[in-house]
Design an enzyme around this catalytic site. Structure first.
Site, PDB file in Angstrom:
ATOM      1  N   ALA A  27      -5.960  15.440   1.704  1.00 20.71           N
ATOM      2  CA  ALA A  27      -6.831  14.400   1.147  1.00 20.71           C
ATOM      3  C   ALA A  27      -8.097  15.065   0.598  1.00 20.71           C
ATOM      4  O   ALA A  27      -8.009  16.032  -0.151  1.00 20.71           O
ATOM      5  CB  ALA A  27      -7.122  13.331   2.186  1.00 20.71           C
ATOM      6  N   SER A  28      -9.278  14.606   0.988  1.00 17.32           N
ATOM      7  CA  SER A  28     -10.518  15.098   0.365  1.00 17.32           C
ATOM      8  C   SER A  28     -10.888  16.528   0.732  1.00 17.32           C
ATOM      9  O   SER A  28     -11.753  17.120   0.084  1.00 17.32           O
ATOM     10  CB  SER A  28     -11.678  14.168   0.725  1.00 17.32           C
ATOM     11  OG  SER A  28     -11.576  12.955   0.007  1.00 17.32           O
ATOM     12  N   VAL A  29     -10.246  17.103   1.737  1.00 15.93           N
ATOM     13  CA  VAL A  29     -10.461  18.531   1.998  1.00 15.93           C
ATOM     14  C   VAL A  29      -9.968  19.361   0.811  1.00 15.93           C
ATOM     15  O   VAL A  29     -10.347  20.517   0.635  1.00 15.93           O
ATOM     16  CB  VAL A  29      -9.774  18.943   3.326  1.00 15.93           C
ATOM     17  CG1 VAL A  29      -9.758  20.454   3.521  1.00 15.93           C
ATOM     18  CG2 VAL A  29     -10.499  18.288   4.505  1.00 15.93           C
ATOM     19  N   SER A  30      -9.159  18.745  -0.060  1.00 11.73           N
ATOM     20  CA  SER A  30      -8.692  19.406  -1.288  1.00 11.73           C
ATOM     21  C   SER A  30      -9.844  19.758  -2.218  1.00 11.73           C
ATOM     22  O   SER A  30      -9.710  20.670  -3.058  1.00 11.73           O
ATOM     23  CB  SER A  30      -7.710  18.493  -2.037  1.00 11.73           C
ATOM     24  OG  SER A  30      -6.606  18.126  -1.253  1.00 11.73           O
TER      25      SER A  30
END
Length: 419
Positions: A27-30
């Protein structure tokens, strides 16, 4: 490596263990990988952080001339988060996001005036990477990041990715499948494992991908127009905790929950990947920080709602309620008795057509939290679903006596009165 371990199942029905090599949707760790892609291109002289958005997307309104790549990186662009537009979904593509963004007549604020998290910025950054490199975002990540670092269990999930490549499933609070991830990439879209993220962390200290001078900008807070510092660098949230400079990020989509924290002063790193929605990432992180500092720590509490649902499935709703009442005073250090626990359990029972059981749980919650407007509102909704308008009205009125501004309760009462 001080500690590395995996627990539970990547796929319960298939009896496949979750391991430290299991790819998990970040998710947003991308976003930190998208930011790295931009920094790689900047160091090669193929783009500049001060390039205006209009250089790459002339189809935007004229305000794009005031938005720079740097603004996109640190969430100070003023471009609306596409999730606010109600277009988020499984079939969403980056082009869909772009098509909706160029229709927006104005920015939310002047670029650089403030920090406001926007997934849109990172979708646009992924598209800029594609325009500048001449490669798909997936191909660029593989060639310039994953392959050089030996991250063999990491990949961008896009339409070209075989679905069979994703082995694990994700689960909700009550063990139902919650395997959602969006179709857009850049703001999300990457799968990786704990082992691979450890390689990623090591590379960030060694200058493998880019120079330390270039990388330093990723861990430097943006300077706003008023001279104040924002809490975000390039793909990393930033904070100072007890003199420790920390770069971190969280991610969540469906049942996937992710976390990475790099304590830059003492070079400690914490990586947590899970396919269970209600995993207590914050509590686990805080315990690890205390352990590293040789301080006392507290174990995360167990969700009482999850346990009650299991008991209900095995022995009935009365046994689940008896379990709650028996433990509420005896084991408060073990179980999470927060208001949301019973509320979420009630809605879960509602979703499987057990409305009488849902009413019983919501009613219990009003007894435990009699000062909460929300508990009475939920009870009123359940009564209304059951067709008991009188009890629904009483519950909504009680909710409004606690919070006269509860718009949902007001709307439901009007609906009852107009019937």
């Amino acid at each position: 490596m001080i500690y590395e371990k995996a627990y539970g199942k990547a796929d319960v029905s298939g009896n496949e263990d979750f391991t430290t090599s299991t790819p998990c949707y970040l998710a947003s760790v991308s976003k930190q990988f998208t930011a790295m892609g931009i920094m790689v291109l900047a160091e090669k002289g193929l783009l500049d952080y001060n390039d205006p958005l209009s250089k790459y997307f002339p189809e935007f309104p004229s305000y794009a001339q005031t938005v720079t790549i740097r603004h996109l990186l640190n969430h100070t662009s003023g471009i609306i988060d596409y999730e606010r537009l109600g277009i988020d979904g499984l079939g969403l593509t980056n082009k869909d996001v772009l098509d909706n963004l160029i229709k927006q007549p104005a920015l939310r604020f002047k670029p650089g005036d403030k920090y406001e998290y926007s997934n849109s910025g990172y979708v646009l950054l992924a598209m800029i990477i594609e325009k500048v490199s001449g490669m798909s975002f997936s191909e660029f990540m593989e060639k310039h990041i994953f392959q050089p670092l030996g991250m063999h269990n990491s990949f961008v999930y896009d339409k070209a990715t075989p679905r069979a490549k994703v082995r694990e499933k994700a689960y909700g609070k009550f063990n139902d499948i919650s395997q959602y991830w969006g179709g857009a990439v850049g703001d999300g879209g990457i799968f990786s494992s704990a082992d691979d993220l450890f390689k990623w962390d090591a590379a960030l200290y060694g200058g493998t991908l880019i120079s330390q001078a270039t990388l330093r900008q990723a861990f430097s807070p943006a300077i706003l127009n008023n001279g104040k510092l924002s809490p975000y660098g390039f793909g990393w949230m930033l904070k100072n905790e007890n003199g420790e400079q920390i770069a971190y990020h969280t991610g969540g989509s469906g049942g996937f929950r992710t976390f990475i924290e790099r304590q830059l002063t003492h070079r400690n790193t914490i990586i947590i990947l899970t396919n269970i929605e209600n995993s207590p990432r914050t509590e686990i992180r805080n315990a690890i920080v205390n352990i590293l500092a040789n301080k006392p720590y507290t174990l995360p509490k167990i969700s009482i709602g999850t346990v009650m649902f299991k008991i209900r499935n095995e022995d009935g709703i009365d046994s689940a309620i008896n379990f709650y009442n028996f433990n509420t005073l005896r084991r408060r250090d073990t179980y999470d008795f927060g208001e949301q626990e019973l509320n979420l359990l009630g809605y879960k029972l509602w979703s499987i057509k057990k409305i009488d059981e849902a009413v019983a749980i919501f009613k219990l919650n009003t007894t435990v939290y009699p000062g909460s407007s929300n508990t009475y509102e939920s009870l009123g909704e359940a009564y209304l679903e059951r067709g008991d308008k009188q009890m629904a009205t009483e519950s909504f009125n009680k909710s409004l006596s606690i919070d006269p501004q509860n718009s949902d309760a007001i709307r439901k009462l009007k609906k009852i009165n107009n019937q």
